[in-house]
Design a protein around this motif. Structure first.
Motif, PDB file in Angstrom:
ATOM      1  N   VAL A 257     -25.970 -15.580 -18.372  1.00 15.06           N
ATOM      2  CA  VAL A 257     -25.336 -16.378 -19.420  1.00 15.06           C
ATOM      3  C   VAL A 257     -26.387 -17.197 -20.162  1.00 15.06           C
ATOM      4  CG1 VAL A 257     -23.648 -18.200 -19.888  1.00 15.06           C
ATOM      5  CG2 VAL A 257     -23.215 -16.543 -18.064  1.00 15.06           C
ATOM      6  N   GLY A 258     -26.550 -16.931 -21.445  1.00 11.99           N
ATOM      7  CA  GLY A 258     -27.507 -17.710 -22.232  1.00 11.99           C
ATOM      8  C   GLY A 258     -28.942 -17.533 -21.783  1.00 11.99           C
ATOM      9  N   ILE A 259     -29.243 -16.334 -21.256  1.00 17.83           N
ATOM     10  CA  ILE A 259     -30.603 -16.013 -20.811  1.00 17.83           C
ATOM     11  C   ILE A 259     -31.170 -14.978 -21.773  1.00 17.83           C
ATOM     12  CG2 ILE A 259     -31.949 -14.870 -18.992  1.00 17.83           C
ATOM     13  CD1 ILE A 259     -30.071 -16.142 -16.941  1.00 17.83           C
ATOM     14  N   SER A 260     -32.345 -15.277 -22.362  1.00 22.57           N
ATOM     15  CA  SER A 260     -32.881 -14.368 -23.371  1.00 22.57           C
ATOM     16  C   SER A 260     -33.434 -13.091 -22.744  1.00 22.57           C
ATOM     17  CB  SER A 260     -33.981 -15.071 -24.170  1.00 22.57           C
ATOM     18  OG  SER A 260     -35.042 -15.395 -23.308  1.00 22.57           O
ATOM     19  N   GLY A 261     -33.983 -13.220 -21.516  1.00 19.04           N
ATOM     20  CA  GLY A 261     -34.488 -12.027 -20.841  1.00 19.04           C
ATOM     21  C   GLY A 261     -36.000 -11.905 -20.899  1.00 19.04           C
ATOM     22  N   ALA A 262     -36.695 -13.003 -20.593  1.00 20.08           N
ATOM     23  CA  ALA A 262     -38.166 -12.974 -20.528  1.00 20.08           C
ATOM     24  C   ALA A 262     -38.591 -12.022 -19.410  1.00 20.08           C
ATOM     25  CB  ALA A 262     -38.697 -14.374 -20.245  1.00 20.08           C
ATOM     26  N   PRO A 285     -33.796  -9.767 -25.669  1.00 14.74           N
ATOM     27  CA  PRO A 285     -34.268  -8.677 -24.800  1.00 14.74           C
ATOM     28  C   PRO A 285     -33.328  -8.386 -23.621  1.00 14.74           C
ATOM     29  CG  PRO A 285     -35.997 -10.340 -25.112  1.00 14.74           C
ATOM     30  CD  PRO A 285     -34.791 -10.848 -25.829  1.00 14.74           C
ATOM     31  N   ILE A 286     -32.525  -9.373 -23.239  1.00 16.02           N
ATOM     32  CA  ILE A 286     -31.618  -9.156 -22.103  1.00 16.02           C
ATOM     33  C   ILE A 286     -30.684  -7.978 -22.373  1.00 16.02           C
ATOM     34  CG2 ILE A 286     -29.822 -10.818 -22.899  1.00 16.02           C
ATOM     35  CD1 ILE A 286     -30.893 -10.503 -19.229  1.00 16.02           C
ATOM     36  N   PHE A 287     -30.337  -7.757 -23.656  1.00 16.87           N
ATOM     37  CA  PHE A 287     -29.417  -6.655 -23.977  1.00 16.87           C
ATOM     38  C   PHE A 287     -30.062  -5.282 -23.800  1.00 16.87           C
ATOM     39  CE2 PHE A 287     -27.189 -10.034 -26.525  1.00 16.87           C
ATOM     40  CZ  PHE A 287     -26.048 -10.050 -25.731  1.00 16.87           C
ATOM     41  N   GLN A 288     -31.413  -5.251 -23.734  1.00 14.53           N
ATOM     42  CA  GLN A 288     -32.084  -3.965 -23.500  1.00 14.53           C
ATOM     43  C   GLN A 288     -31.946  -3.492 -22.060  1.00 14.53           C
ATOM     44  OE1 GLN A 288     -36.101  -4.540 -24.919  1.00 14.53           O
ATOM     45  NE2 GLN A 288     -35.322  -5.219 -26.902  1.00 14.53           N
ATOM     46  N   VAL A 289     -31.595  -4.402 -21.164  1.00 18.13           N
ATOM     47  CA  VAL A 289     -31.415  -3.996 -19.765  1.00 18.13           C
ATOM     48  C   VAL A 289     -29.969  -4.143 -19.311  1.00 18.13           C
ATOM     49  CG1 VAL A 289     -33.802  -4.580 -19.137  1.00 18.13           C
ATOM     50  CG2 VAL A 289     -32.000  -6.276 -18.820  1.00 18.13           C
ATOM     51  N   ALA A 290     -29.132  -4.772 -20.143  1.00 20.77           N
ATOM     52  CA  ALA A 290     -27.754  -5.042 -19.725  1.00 20.77           C
ATOM     53  C   ALA A 290     -26.892  -3.791 -19.829  1.00 20.77           C
ATOM     54  CB  ALA A 290     -27.161  -6.159 -20.570  1.00 20.77           C
ATOM     55  N   ASP A 291     -26.012  -3.603 -18.843  1.00 18.58           N
ATOM     56  CA  ASP A 291     -25.057  -2.503 -18.898  1.00 18.58           C
ATOM     57  C   ASP A 291     -23.886  -2.871 -19.796  1.00 18.58           C
ATOM     58  OD1 ASP A 291     -26.170  -0.659 -16.697  1.00 18.58           O
ATOM     59  OD2 ASP A 291     -26.151  -2.645 -15.787  1.00 18.58           O
ATOM     60  N   ILE A 292     -23.499  -4.154 -19.728  1.00 14.01           N
ATOM     61  CA  ILE A 292     -22.396  -4.628 -20.557  1.00 14.01           C
ATOM     62  C   ILE A 292     -22.857  -5.897 -21.265  1.00 14.01           C
ATOM     63  CG2 ILE A 292     -19.991  -5.397 -20.578  1.00 14.01           C
ATOM     64  CD1 ILE A 292     -19.714  -4.034 -17.796  1.00 14.01           C
ATOM     65  N   GLY A 293     -22.809  -5.883 -22.581  1.00 13.88           N
ATOM     66  CA  GLY A 293     -23.227  -7.050 -23.342  1.00 13.88           C
ATOM     67  C   GLY A 293     -22.072  -7.636 -24.125  1.00 13.88           C
ATOM     68  N   LEU A 294     -22.076  -8.962 -24.251  1.00 16.44           N
ATOM     69  CA  LEU A 294     -21.072  -9.626 -25.070  1.00 16.44           C
ATOM     70  C   LEU A 294     -21.829 -10.627 -25.945  1.00 16.44           C
ATOM     71  CD1 LEU A 294     -18.111 -10.221 -25.824  1.00 16.44           C
ATOM     72  CD2 LEU A 294     -17.987 -11.743 -23.858  1.00 16.44           C
ATOM     73  N   VAL A 295     -21.757 -10.398 -27.272  1.00 16.21           N
ATOM     74  CA  VAL A 295     -22.495 -11.254 -28.198  1.00 16.21           C
ATOM     75  C   VAL A 295     -21.571 -12.359 -28.695  1.00 16.21           C
ATOM     76  CG1 VAL A 295     -23.780 -11.344 -30.371  1.00 16.21           C
ATOM     77  CG2 VAL A 295     -23.928  -9.303 -28.923  1.00 16.21           C
TER      78      VAL A 295
END
Lengths: 309, 249
Positions: A257-262, A285-295
């Protein structure tokens, strides 16, 4: 090969990190255990139940109560006369004690192994998991720390090990335990939780971190984690930190939650089975590894999610 | 009390490591190299001990290529270390051999405290401090978030799984730093200029008579398996449905 596994415990019960270390050790050969602590007969009995274990060496002495490296390392070194390899879980205790044992045995330690490729060959992460090295050792004795998330857990029951007392090597008089502040929590432990909800810097404050993350974690029966940015900003305590410099986790579901994905955060959670990300920046960048994303805005989405679960 | 701070030159933490195509390692040609971030924290802690009057002299030592002198020893002296030792080698030295070299340096320098980073961000071994403590027969306070000198003892608060632990160690002792110990100061340009006049002793591995033959052979280095990006859901309801489908809600 005869291996010795350091049993991770709190003088009361066996910690899960022990079980994955037993699995790694079993790939090398016979598995014996070491329970060092104070008043640990119940721990030793439980350890003897772990599937596939042989002898359970028990060193019960006040000098081992707090696992001070100065006192427990000589005990392990002594037992290495009759073992070919010693494996520690890569917990803060394992990381503290293992190199002290390795140097005393004149052995180059293999840190944080991910797999056993052969009796002398292992893989391990380097550069925060941005590269995986396959390394072969020429040392006669092996000193290893094991990344828990890389190995399945051995069954905690079904074994029939034999408990055997080991004479204590005593207090070396170099160090003493003063005190500990262990965060008491009703929630599952981060490294063994099936579900983790982690918060990042976007939470904005310590109050908002707890107001949003805690109820969601409660609904999911989840452990609570945090990014290094959130810890550095003081929103969450350091023992919540997931990443290269914090804990390495691999739950069934990881909710970021609210993590950019460093990179350094991804190094700690990218082996999770399913990654869910909630973030307002769709290019994070977190969305590049996430299976399910919610923007979207976490301040409206997270309470809504908590309510609907 | 003299404080010894060993430091390592590593790939700058802002540079993304690239695995070489031939699988022999990570490409370090023409990339920025800097002091290991945990070692900067170690230098900072030593400087603060000196500012408080608990330390009298700070000696910084590094083992590595000639460029380590400008890449890390200069930074360390600009931050406040008094003098440097460069043990020059072009070979990769493993933590066990590093600990043996440092034990020799400690015998010569007789420090009251040695502060090291808890791990280097290249090999992520997290071994050298503990190994050095074993070789010297000293106490070790690893993963420190607080260090307090009290006479001939040092109190170290350690970051452990689940919280914090404080230990009381006999000096001389080893301390390894964790992230929250302090926030290192910047090496400012005027201080870098001034630091150039602080002495550096140049040594070689052979000067210490330590066998540094590697025990480990790296057979190959590969990139980890990449995760594929998944789907985006349009609403909380969709997410709830997915979570229910996985059996977690």
């Amino acid at each position: 090969m005869k291996t010795l596994v350091w049993v991770e415990h709190d003088n009361q019960s066996v910690k899960d990190a022990t079980l994955s270390t037993v699995t790694a050790a079993a790939k090398l050969g016979e598995v014996h255990l070491l329970v060092a602590g104070k008043g640990v007969s119940a721990v030793a009995e439980a350890a003897a139940q772990i599937a596939g274990v042989g002898k359970v060496h028990v060193a019960d002495d006040a000098a081992y109560e707090h696992f001070l490296a100065e006192n427990v390392a000589p005990l392990v070194v002594q037992l290495m006369d009759s073992h070919d390899a010693v494996l520690f879980p890569a917990t803060t205790t394992g990381k503290n004690v293992a190199p002290r044992v390795a140097a005393a045995l004149d052995v180059m330690q293999l840190s944080d192994i991910l797999s056993v490729e052969g009796p002398d060959t292992f893989t391990r992460p380097i550069y925060a998991g941005n590269a995986i090295a396959t390394v072969q050792t020429s040392d006669k004795k092996l000193v290893i720390t094991v990344r828990g998330t890389a190995f399945d857990k051995a069954a905690a029951t079904g074994g029939s090990g034999t408990v055997e007392a080991v004479a204590a090597a005593g207090d070396k008089g170099l160090s003493a335990f003063v005190g500990a502040e262990i965060a008491a929590s009703e929630r599952p432990e981060l490294t063994s939780a099936k579900v983790i909800v982690s918060g990042g810097r976007a939470l904005g404050s310590q109050e908002q971190f707890h107001a949003l993350i805690d109820p969601l974690a409660d609904k999911l029966g989840a452990a609570v984690g945090a990014s290094r940015a959130a810890v550095d900003a003081g929103y969450a305590p350091n023992d919540y930190q997931v990443g290269q410099t914090g804990k390495i986790v691999a739950p069934m579901v990881y909710v970021a939650v609210g993590i950019s994905g460093a990179i350094q955060h991804l190094a700690g959670m990218k082996d999770s089975k399913t990654i869910v990300a909630i973030n307002k920046d769709e290019d994070a960048p977190i969305f590049q590894v996430a299976d399910i994303g919610l923007v979207g805005d976490l301040f409206t989405l997270v309470p809504e999610l908590t309510e609907k679960l | 009390m003299k404080v010894l701070v060993p430091v390592k030159r590593v790939l700058d933490y802002n540079v993304k490591p690239r695995v070489k195509a031939d699988g022999t390692g990570v490409d370090l040609a023409n990339v920025k190299m800097s002091m290991n971030p945990f070692d900067e924290i170690a230098i900072e802690e030593a400087v603060r001990l000196k500012e408080k009057g608990a330390a009298t002299e700070i000696v910084v030592v590094t083992i590595g290529v000639a460029k380590a002198e400008t890449d890390v020893l200069l930074t360390a002296r600009a931050m406040g270390a008094d003098r440097g030792i460069l043990i020059q080698t072009d070979d990769e030295i493993e933590p066990l051999a590093v600990a043996k070299l440092l034990a020799k340096v400690a015998e010569e320098e007789q420090p009251g405290l040695i502060i090291l980073g808890k791990q280097a961000i290249d090999d992520d071994s997290n071994q050298t401090g503990q190994m050095l403590a074993a070789l010297l027969g000293w106490a070790q306070g690893t993963f420190a978030s607080k260090v307090e000198i009290a006479g001939d003892r040092v109190h170290v608060t350690r970051e452990i799984d689940g919280g914090l632990e404080t230990v009381d160690l006999k000096l001389p002792a080893i301390v390894t730093t964790d992230l929250r110990l302090n926030e290192p100061r910047y090496a400012t340009l005027p201080n870098i200029m001034k630091a150039k006049t602080k002495p550096v002793a140049k040594k070689t591995v052979a000067d210490y008579g330590v066998d540094v033959t590697p025990r480990l052979k790296t057979l190959k280095v590969v990139e980890p398996a990449k995760r594929q990006a998944g789907i985006k859901v349009g609403s909380v309801d969709e997410l709830v449905e997915k979570l229910k489908g996985m059996g977690v809600a």
